[in-house]
Design a protein around this motif. Structure first.
Motif, PDB file in Angstrom:
ATOM      1  N   THR A 183      17.954  66.385  55.284  1.00 48.99           N
ATOM      2  CA  THR A 183      18.501  66.742  53.980  1.00 48.99           C
ATOM      3  C   THR A 183      20.023  66.756  54.035  1.00 48.99           C
ATOM      4  O   THR A 183      20.624  67.026  55.080  1.00 48.99           O
ATOM      5  CB  THR A 183      17.999  68.129  53.506  1.00 48.99           C
ATOM      6  N   SER A 184      20.615  66.478  52.885  1.00 49.94           N
ATOM      7  CA  SER A 184      22.085  66.505  52.792  1.00 49.94           C
ATOM      8  C   SER A 184      22.591  67.838  52.254  1.00 49.94           C
ATOM      9  O   SER A 184      23.800  68.029  52.141  1.00 49.94           O
ATOM     10  CB  SER A 184      22.573  65.371  51.882  1.00 49.94           C
ATOM     11  N   ARG A 185      21.703  68.768  51.912  1.00 51.30           N
ATOM     12  CA  ARG A 185      22.163  70.050  51.385  1.00 51.30           C
ATOM     13  C   ARG A 185      22.668  70.942  52.513  1.00 51.30           C
ATOM     14  O   ARG A 185      22.335  70.755  53.686  1.00 51.30           O
ATOM     15  CB  ARG A 185      21.058  70.740  50.580  1.00 51.30           C
ATOM     16  N   ALA A 186      23.441  71.943  52.137  1.00 51.28           N
ATOM     17  CA  ALA A 186      24.005  72.866  53.125  1.00 51.28           C
ATOM     18  C   ALA A 186      22.914  73.758  53.716  1.00 51.28           C
ATOM     19  O   ALA A 186      21.923  74.073  53.055  1.00 51.28           O
ATOM     20  CB  ALA A 186      25.084  73.721  52.462  1.00 51.28           C
ATOM     21  N   LYS A 187      23.109  74.134  54.962  1.00 52.65           N
ATOM     22  CA  LYS A 187      22.157  75.017  55.638  1.00 52.65           C
ATOM     23  C   LYS A 187      22.257  76.422  55.074  1.00 52.65           C
ATOM     24  O   LYS A 187      23.352  76.960  54.900  1.00 52.65           O
ATOM     25  CB  LYS A 187      22.435  75.015  57.139  1.00 52.65           C
ATOM     26  N   ARG A 188      21.107  77.014  54.783  1.00 51.50           N
ATOM     27  CA  ARG A 188      21.087  78.382  54.261  1.00 51.50           C
ATOM     28  C   ARG A 188      20.970  79.382  55.404  1.00 51.50           C
ATOM     29  O   ARG A 188      20.593  79.029  56.518  1.00 51.50           O
ATOM     30  CB  ARG A 188      19.902  78.545  53.285  1.00 51.50           C
ATOM     31  N   GLN A 189      21.259  80.626  55.092  1.00 52.26           N
ATOM     32  CA  GLN A 189      21.218  81.672  56.106  1.00 52.26           C
ATOM     33  C   GLN A 189      19.817  81.771  56.708  1.00 52.26           C
ATOM     34  O   GLN A 189      18.822  81.837  55.994  1.00 52.26           O
ATOM     35  CB  GLN A 189      21.619  83.017  55.505  1.00 52.26           C
ATOM     36  N   GLY A 190      19.759  81.783  58.029  1.00 52.26           N
ATOM     37  CA  GLY A 190      18.485  81.911  58.722  1.00 52.26           C
ATOM     38  C   GLY A 190      17.818  80.589  59.053  1.00 52.26           C
ATOM     39  O   GLY A 190      16.881  80.553  59.853  1.00 52.26           O
ATOM     40  N   GLU A 191      18.261  79.489  58.442  1.00 51.65           N
ATOM     41  CA  GLU A 191      17.666  78.184  58.723  1.00 51.65           C
ATOM     42  C   GLU A 191      18.199  77.627  60.039  1.00 51.65           C
ATOM     43  O   GLU A 191      19.350  77.859  60.414  1.00 51.65           O
ATOM     44  CB  GLU A 191      17.945  77.208  57.583  1.00 51.65           C
ATOM     45  N   VAL A 192      17.342  76.869  60.725  1.00 52.31           N
ATOM     46  CA  VAL A 192      17.693  76.308  62.029  1.00 52.31           C
ATOM     47  C   VAL A 192      17.657  74.789  61.936  1.00 52.31           C
ATOM     48  O   VAL A 192      16.653  74.208  61.506  1.00 52.31           O
ATOM     49  CB  VAL A 192      16.707  76.787  63.116  1.00 52.31           C
ATOM     50  N   ASP A 193      18.749  74.160  62.342  1.00 58.36           N
ATOM     51  CA  ASP A 193      18.817  72.697  62.330  1.00 58.36           C
ATOM     52  C   ASP A 193      17.806  72.129  63.322  1.00 58.36           C
ATOM     53  O   ASP A 193      17.717  72.573  64.463  1.00 58.36           O
ATOM     54  CB  ASP A 193      20.229  72.243  62.708  1.00 58.36           C
ATOM     55  N   GLY A 194      17.017  71.144  62.868  1.00 56.14           N
ATOM     56  CA  GLY A 194      16.016  70.539  63.721  1.00 56.14           C
ATOM     57  C   GLY A 194      14.663  71.221  63.645  1.00 56.14           C
ATOM     58  O   GLY A 194      13.667  70.680  64.140  1.00 56.14           O
TER      59      GLY A 194
END
Length: 255
Positions: free
Chosen positions: A95-106
């Protein structure tokens, strides 16, 4: 018409002996000889050895697309399936949206810039993508290829629009499962109980769900996820996967 199997075997043995007098197709009785002796005698009588190779090859990895209207419990079913089923890879969406609090990349998503996402589109590195509320979401091909090469089945959780797109791309080479509630009434009550939308947003979501139900016939299987019967729904989904693995004519997805 009936055939006497004993007569057939006797005739076969007699003819085989007449064709080649040097052959001695005498097979000892299994109850009076060892298995190895009987085995060798059968090979000698038939004039060939018995192969130890599997009669059929291992089943192909599957691509399983799970979809359905909001409120049917897709996330709960997939979470439980992840816990009880081995050799499944649950695709992580880019996704191209910004990472939200608590989300983990990958884990939750692969987060990237719009330029990076557009580069993937240009290089044809996405199986399917869409622009959602100004941000891109898509399924990376390489992730699927890597895990299929390891023998894993692939699970894709998509909305109805995404499932329709994947159906056009994958045709009959993927398994499409439609998840539903036991009734429209039950579906609407679940959406109300979530208490996450304004009245206007709830109305739009319910209207969308009613429209999405019309796409059921486009899928291969339907799983009714009744309230309080999550385990039953997951077992049915597992049975679908097992049945697909036992098909004579295997699906052959190419990504």
């Amino acid at each position: 018409m009936s055939v006497n199997s004993h007569s057939f075997v006797s005739e076969y043995t007699t003819n085989s002996t007449m064709d080649d007098p040097r052959r001695s197709p005498v097979v000892p009785k299994p109850d009076s000889a060892g298995r190895a002796e009987v085995f060798r005698a059968l090979e000698a009588s038939l004039g060939s050895t018995f192969s130890s190779q599997p009669i059929i090859p291992n089943p192909n990895p599957l691509i399983i697309v799970i979809s359905g209207p909001s409120g049917v419990g897709k996330d709960a079913v997939i979470k439980r399936l992840r816990e009880v089923r081995e050799d499944l890879h649950f695709v992580v969406t880019a996704t191209s949206r910004a990472k939200r609090q608590g989300e983990v990349d990958g884990k939750d998503y692969f987060f990237m810039s719009k330029d990076e996402f557009l580069s993937m589109i240009e290089k044809n590195e996405l199986l399917e993508y869409a622009l959602v509320y100004g941000d891109y979401k898509g399924i990376p091909k390489q992730q699927i290829r890597e895990y299929m090469a390891k023998g894993c089945d692939i699970v894709l959780r998509v909305d109805i629009q995404g499932a329709s797109t994947l159906k056009r791309i994958l045709r009959n080479n993927a398994v499409f499962v439609f998840l539903v509630a036991e009734s429209e009434e039950a579906l609407v009550k679940r959406l109300i109980d979530r208490k996450t939308e304004s009245p206007e947003a709830l109305l739009m979501r319910v209207a969308s769900a009613k429209e999405e139900l019309k796409h059921l016939k486009e899928f291969d299987y339907v799983v009714v996820n009744k309230e309080g019967e999550l385990e039953s729904s997951v077992r049915l989904l597992e049975s679908i996967i097992d049945a697909e693995k036992a098909r004579v004519h295997q699906r052959r997805p190419v990504i």
